[in-house]
Design a protein around this motif. Structure first.
Motif, short mmCIF file in Angstrom:
data_model
loop_
_atom_site.label_atom_id
_atom_site.label_comp_id
_atom_site.label_asym_id
_atom_site.label_seq_id
_atom_site.Cartn_x
_atom_site.Cartn_y
_atom_site.Cartn_z
N GLU A 20 49.94 48.01 40.48
CA GLU A 20 50.05 47.99 39.02
C GLU A 20 49.45 46.70 38.46
N ALA A 21 49.73 45.57 39.11
CA ALA A 21 49.21 44.28 38.66
C ALA A 21 47.68 44.24 38.72
N ILE A 22 47.11 44.82 39.77
CA ILE A 22 45.65 44.87 39.91
C ILE A 22 45.06 45.73 38.80
N ILE A 23 45.65 46.88 38.56
CA ILE A 23 45.17 47.78 37.51
C ILE A 23 45.24 47.09 36.15
N GLN A 24 46.38 46.48 35.86
CA GLN A 24 46.56 45.83 34.56
C GLN A 24 45.54 44.71 34.36
N ARG A 25 45.29 43.94 35.41
CA ARG A 25 44.30 42.87 35.29
C ARG A 25 42.90 43.45 35.07
N ALA A 26 42.59 44.52 35.78
CA ALA A 26 41.26 45.13 35.65
C ALA A 26 41.02 45.69 34.25
N LEU A 27 42.08 46.10 33.58
CA LEU A 27 41.93 46.73 32.27
C LEU A 27 42.16 45.77 31.10
N GLN A 28 42.33 44.50 31.37
CA GLN A 28 42.51 43.54 30.28
C GLN A 28 41.28 43.54 29.38
N ARG A 29 41.50 43.56 28.12
CA ARG A 29 40.37 43.55 27.18
C ARG A 29 39.77 42.16 27.03
N ASP A 30 40.59 41.15 27.19
CA ASP A 30 40.10 39.77 27.11
C ASP A 30 39.43 39.40 28.43
N ARG A 31 38.15 39.08 28.38
CA ARG A 31 37.38 38.74 29.59
C ARG A 31 38.03 37.68 30.45
N GLU A 32 38.63 36.71 29.80
CA GLU A 32 39.23 35.59 30.53
C GLU A 32 40.42 36.03 31.37
N ASN A 33 41.01 37.18 31.04
CA ASN A 33 42.20 37.65 31.75
C ASN A 33 41.91 38.74 32.77
N ARG A 34 40.71 39.31 32.75
CA ARG A 34 40.41 40.36 33.73
C ARG A 34 39.55 39.78 34.84
N GLY A 42 38.29 49.31 36.54
CA GLY A 42 39.66 49.65 36.29
C GLY A 42 39.83 51.08 35.82
N ILE A 43 38.95 51.51 34.93
CA ILE A 43 39.04 52.88 34.42
C ILE A 43 38.82 53.88 35.55
N VAL A 44 37.85 53.60 36.40
CA VAL A 44 37.56 54.52 37.52
C VAL A 44 38.74 54.55 38.48
N LEU A 45 39.32 53.39 38.78
CA LEU A 45 40.49 53.34 39.67
C LEU A 45 41.65 54.15 39.10
N THR A 46 41.92 53.99 37.81
CA THR A 46 43.03 54.74 37.23
C THR A 46 42.74 56.24 37.21
N GLU A 47 41.48 56.59 37.00
CA GLU A 47 41.13 58.01 37.03
C GLU A 47 41.32 58.59 38.43
N LEU A 48 40.98 57.81 39.45
CA LEU A 48 41.20 58.26 40.83
C LEU A 48 42.69 58.43 41.12
N LEU A 49 43.50 57.51 40.62
CA LEU A 49 44.93 57.56 40.88
C LEU A 49 45.65 58.65 40.09
N GLY A 104 43.99 61.29 38.34
CA GLY A 104 43.29 62.57 38.26
C GLY A 104 42.76 62.88 36.87
N LYS A 105 42.81 61.88 36.00
CA LYS A 105 42.28 62.05 34.65
C LYS A 105 41.97 60.68 34.07
N ASN A 106 41.09 60.67 33.09
CA ASN A 106 40.75 59.45 32.38
C ASN A 106 41.64 59.38 31.15
N ILE A 107 42.55 58.43 31.13
CA ILE A 107 43.53 58.37 30.04
C ILE A 107 42.90 58.01 28.70
N PHE A 108 41.70 57.46 28.72
CA PHE A 108 41.02 57.07 27.48
C PHE A 108 40.19 58.20 26.88
#
Length: 110
Positions: A46-60, A1-8, A10-14
């Motif tokens: 957006e839904a794919i990104i949000q799911r990929a970045l869920q902190r709870d394992r059961e939700n990602r 998820g982090i890599v995908l958002t960085e590609l989209l 152009g920066k790592n928001i974290f």
């Protein structure tokens, strides 16, 4: 998820100049709605990104292949067809093929 958002984006928001702050950001920063940062991000992506970045394992995504499937469905939409990766998985399942075992290059103890 982090890599995908960085590609989209152009920066790592974290990322922060301070490594400890970067870790804190990954663990606790509120995950933004990425369409507010890049308006052409569609709700399905957006839904794919949000799911990929869920902190709870059961939700990602539990497996990368699950995320790959959702990304492929998003990318191909109404013209969904197998990619090389999906076709390879399908062929392996049908024919019972397993990935080859690569022998270790280390020598046994003497």
């Amino acid at each position: 998820g982090i890599v995908l958002t960085e590609l989209l984006l152009g920066k790592n928001i974290f990322r922060s100049p301070d490594r400890a702050q970067s870790r804190r950001n990954i663990l606790g920063m509120v995950i933004p709605q990425f369409a507010t940062l890049r308006p052409d991000i569609e709700p399905r992506l957006e839904a794919i990104i949000q799911r990929a970045l869920q902190r709870d394992r059961e939700n990602r995504y539990l497996r990368a292949s699950d995320m790959l499937t959702d990304l492929e469905l998003y990318l191909y939409s109404d013209r969904y067809g197998p990619t090389n990766e999906k076709l390879a998985v399908y062929m392996k399942e049908i024919f019972g093929i397993q990935d080859p075992v690569i022998p270790s290059l280390s020598r046994p103890p003497i």
